[in-house]
Scaffold this motif. Structure first.
Motif, PDB file in Angstrom:
ATOM      1  N   PRO A   1       0.811  -1.220   0.000  1.00  0.00           N
ATOM      2  CA  PRO A   1       0.000   0.000   0.000  1.00  0.00           C
ATOM      3  C   PRO A   1       0.847   1.274   0.000  1.00  0.00           C
ATOM      4  O   PRO A   1       2.001   1.262   0.437  1.00  0.00           O
ATOM      5  N   ILE A   2       0.237   2.354  -0.462  1.00  0.00           N
ATOM      6  CA  ILE A   2       0.909   3.659  -0.482  1.00  0.00           C
ATOM      7  C   ILE A   2       1.033   4.188   0.950  1.00  0.00           C
ATOM      8  O   ILE A   2       1.952   4.907   1.271  1.00  0.00           O
ATOM      9  N   PHE A   3       0.096   3.868   1.837  1.00  0.00           N
ATOM     10  CA  PHE A   3       0.256   4.270   3.237  1.00  0.00           C
ATOM     11  C   PHE A   3       0.290   3.058   4.145  1.00  0.00           C
ATOM     12  O   PHE A   3      -0.273   2.017   3.838  1.00  0.00           O
ATOM     13  N   GLU A   4       1.001   3.234   5.233  1.00  0.00           N
ATOM     14  CA  GLU A   4       1.209   2.144   6.197  1.00  0.00           C
ATOM     15  C   GLU A   4       1.054   2.730   7.595  1.00  0.00           C
ATOM     16  O   GLU A   4       1.054   3.954   7.772  1.00  0.00           O
ATOM     17  N   ALA A   5       0.978   1.862   8.592  1.00  0.00           N
ATOM     18  CA  ALA A   5       0.988   2.328   9.981  1.00  0.00           C
ATOM     19  C   ALA A   5       2.299   3.089  10.220  1.00  0.00           C
ATOM     20  O   ALA A   5       3.371   2.616   9.833  1.00  0.00           O
ATOM     21  N   THR A   6       2.205   4.252  10.847  1.00  0.00           N
ATOM     22  CA  THR A   6       3.395   5.085  11.092  1.00  0.00           C
ATOM     23  C   THR A   6       4.480   4.306  11.835  1.00  0.00           C
ATOM     24  O   THR A   6       5.671   4.451  11.560  1.00  0.00           O
ATOM     25  N   GLU A   7       4.046   3.450  12.751  1.00  0.00           N
ATOM     26  CA  GLU A   7       4.951   2.644  13.563  1.00  0.00           C
ATOM     27  C   GLU A   7       5.934   1.815  12.720  1.00  0.00           C
ATOM     28  O   GLU A   7       7.076   1.580  13.113  1.00  0.00           O
TER      29      GLU A   7
ATOM     30  N   TYR B   1       5.093  12.201   5.665  1.00  0.00           N
ATOM     31  CA  TYR B   1       3.722  12.717   5.592  1.00  0.00           C
ATOM     32  C   TYR B   1       2.855  11.804   6.462  1.00  0.00           C
ATOM     33  O   TYR B   1       2.496  10.707   6.048  1.00  0.00           O
ATOM     34  N   THR B   2       2.621  12.265   7.671  1.00  0.00           N
ATOM     35  CA  THR B   2       1.923  11.459   8.666  1.00  0.00           C
ATOM     36  C   THR B   2       0.605  12.131   9.019  1.00  0.00           C
ATOM     37  O   THR B   2       0.562  13.350   9.176  1.00  0.00           O
ATOM     38  N   PHE B   3      -0.455  11.368   9.094  1.00  0.00           N
ATOM     39  CA  PHE B   3      -1.750  11.956   9.446  1.00  0.00           C
ATOM     40  C   PHE B   3      -2.628  10.935  10.154  1.00  0.00           C
ATOM     41  O   PHE B   3      -2.381   9.722  10.069  1.00  0.00           O
ATOM     42  N   ASP B   4      -3.615  11.457  10.822  1.00  0.00           N
ATOM     43  CA  ASP B   4      -4.595  10.601  11.487  1.00  0.00           C
ATOM     44  C   ASP B   4      -5.606  10.174  10.420  1.00  0.00           C
ATOM     45  O   ASP B   4      -6.066  11.007   9.634  1.00  0.00           O
ATOM     46  N   ASP B   5      -5.926   8.911  10.344  1.00  0.00           N
ATOM     47  CA  ASP B   5      -6.806   8.453   9.261  1.00  0.00           C
ATOM     48  C   ASP B   5      -8.283   8.724   9.558  1.00  0.00           C
ATOM     49  O   ASP B   5      -9.163   8.267   8.835  1.00  0.00           O
TER      50      ASP B   5
ATOM     51  N   ARG C   1      -6.098   6.328  14.081  1.00  0.00           N
ATOM     52  CA  ARG C   1      -4.870   5.598  13.752  1.00  0.00           C
ATOM     53  C   ARG C   1      -3.933   6.522  12.992  1.00  0.00           C
ATOM     54  O   ARG C   1      -4.359   7.247  12.098  1.00  0.00           O
ATOM     55  N   SER C   2      -2.647   6.471  13.364  1.00  0.00           N
ATOM     56  CA  SER C   2      -1.658   7.300  12.665  1.00  0.00           C
ATOM     57  C   SER C   2      -1.119   6.510  11.479  1.00  0.00           C
ATOM     58  O   SER C   2      -0.596   5.406  11.636  1.00  0.00           O
ATOM     59  N   VAL C   3      -1.265   7.095  10.291  1.00  0.00           N
ATOM     60  CA  VAL C   3      -0.735   6.443   9.086  1.00  0.00           C
ATOM     61  C   VAL C   3       0.254   7.380   8.402  1.00  0.00           C
ATOM     62  O   VAL C   3       0.235   8.589   8.633  1.00  0.00           O
ATOM     63  N   THR C   4       1.119   6.811   7.558  1.00  0.00           N
ATOM     64  CA  THR C   4       2.178   7.582   6.905  1.00  0.00           C
ATOM     65  C   THR C   4       2.305   7.159   5.444  1.00  0.00           C
ATOM     66  O   THR C   4       2.286   5.961   5.139  1.00  0.00           O
ATOM     67  N   LEU C   5       2.423   8.165   4.562  1.00  0.00           N
ATOM     68  CA  LEU C   5       2.698   7.866   3.150  1.00  0.00           C
ATOM     69  C   LEU C   5       4.095   7.270   3.089  1.00  0.00           C
ATOM     70  O   LEU C   5       5.047   7.860   3.624  1.00  0.00           O
TER      71      LEU C   5
END
Ligand code: HAM
Length: 415
Positions: free
Chosen positions: A44-50, A68-72, A76-80
């Motif tokens: 995926p283009i985004f994953e769990a920030t962890e 590029y981190t954001f709350d979904d 949950r914090s996700v990151t590009l």
């Protein structure tokens, strides 16, 4: 009128006319990596920030300031994704790939995101092609990965310089780190503020500093290569012997540090002299602790990634790739030179490539020259007007001189 909306800084559109080169690159990757048994994996283009915090490392520039981190929206914090190795390792664990025959060989191509200061060759959305081989400690895998990158660059006629080093095992690195921190502290007055602030956090990055003061200090700094174990050294020597066997030129660079924390043993970087400040076209290395750090079974791994845009920039500058010649204007007599110039100009203004005889060659010599240039059409200007010759089919057609540009532009075979 409303204000015009533009693409975000550091991003770009891939225009239709740019697609052919990118397609060619993707096909070359598919062919070369596929031939060595690497299979394509799309994550995926985004994953769990962890995943990146743990995988790439909290102390790296990527995790500290470029994601590029954001709350979904669901807490949950996700990151590009800023890179592809941690996602591939996650997928390896998630799909139980340790049960397959090892090493599991995977490749990928797609967009990645880092909030870096945009400049030529450095973007906030960029594309990478990469490969990862998971499940083998054998130095032959390191050599295979490096040789595949070299083959890919060769196929695309990208000239590179290969720098190589070993970061050793985590234990050797931990001991060395202490030594380096003590050295940096003793010389902290001469270091840049940025490096000084990060002495504890990421001392190895000091080797990458751009300011003269820090560079002068680092020239005297203890080197990690001198602290690696005999086993690490043997691994390195086996890799380089295999590169030598394949005739690949490489240089040992003990100051080579990579911007990601997961590396163990082999690290490498391919640089292009045809690029400016952003000269790193591809890089990678071994990461024997990463899968385990992500909650999987202890699994060694090694891989590479190369930037598509940088590869295209480097490939575009090859001096030995002349543009196609759509039309060559030959002169049966020198007095048709002005007419010839007019036709060549008209064809060029319409966007095709055209050249006119400029050296007073005999007609035979001119035809030979047109052949050498791989001209698609040759127009011979003479007393009876023009003969337009299609060099592919050999067909020849008489017409008025003024009709040549239109006939070439139509790209039709003369009837
Ligand atoms: P990396 O050196 O961070 O390694 O990136 C690999 C390549 O991606 C670079 O050599 C460069 O060509 C391109 N690249 C990186 N950042 C940018 C940017 N902002 N704009 C344009 N191109 C860029 C990795 O990402 C590792 N995952 C490689 C790896 C795979 N190591 C082991 N396996």
């Amino acid at each position: 009128m409303s204000e015009r909306i533009q693409a975000p800084r550091g991003t770009f559109d891939v225009l239709p006319q740019e697609e052919a080169a990118r397609d060619g690159l993707a096909r070359a990757a598919q062919r070369i990596l596929g031939a060595a048994g690497y299979q394509r994996l799309e994550t995926p283009i985004f994953e769990a920030t962890e995943l990146f915090a743990r995988g790439v490392g909290e102390a790296t520039d990527i995790v500290r300031k470029e994601m590029y981190t954001f709350d979904d929206g669901g807490g949950r914090s996700v990151t590009l994704r800023p890179e592809g190795t941690a996602p591939v390792c996650r997928a390896y664990v998630e799909h139980g790939m340790h049960k397959l025959a090892q090493p599991v060989k995977l490749w990928y191509l797609g967009p990645f995101f880092r909030r870096e200061a945009p400049q030529k060759g450095r973007y906030r959305q960029f594309f990478q092609v990469g490969a990862e081989a998971l499940g083998s400690e054998d130095p032959a895998v390191d050599a295979e990965i490096i040789l595949l990158v070299a083959e890919l660059f060769e196929a695309l006629r990208i000239h590179t310089r290969l720098r190589l080093s070993s970061l050793g095992s985590p234990e050797a690195r931990a001991a060395y780190r202490e030594q380096l921190v003590a050295f940096l502290r003793a010389h902290s007055d001469a270091l840049s503020a940025d490096v000084r602030e990060r002495i504890e956090l990421n001392p190895l990055r000091a080797f990458d500093a751009k300011d003269r003061g820090t560079q002068a200090v680092m020239a005297e700094a203890p080197r990690l290569f001198g602290a690696i174990t005999p086993e690490d050294r043997e691994h390195f020597d086996t890799v380089t012997a295999m590169l030598d066997d394949a005739g690949l030129t490489w240089e040992r660079d003990e100051t080579l540090v990579r911007g990601l924390d997961y590396y163990t043993r082999t690290v490498f970087e391919f640089e292009s002299p045809d690029l400016g400040a952003q000269s790193g076209v591809g890089g990678g290395g071994r990461y024997d602790g990463l899968v385990e750090a992500l909650g999987g079974p202890a699994t060694p791994g090694v891989g590479f990634a190369a930037g598509i845009e940088r590869m295209l920039l480097a490939a575009a500058q090859q001096p030995d790739a002349p543009p196609d010649v759509d039309l060559y204007v030959a002169l049966a007599k020198p007095q048709y030179a002005r007419e010839g110039m007019r036709i060549a100009t008209e064809v060029r203004q319409a966007g095709l490539n055209a050249q006119v005889e400029l050296a007073g060659r005999s007609l035979k010599g001119q035809l030979k020259h047109a052949d050498r240039l791989h001209a698609r059409y040759v127009a011979i200007l003479g007393d009876e007007g023009a003969q337009l010759k299609d060099m592919d089919s050999g067909e020849q057609h008489e017409m008025e001189t003024g009709a040549v540009p239109a006939a070439v532009l139509r790209g039709e075979r003369p009837v």
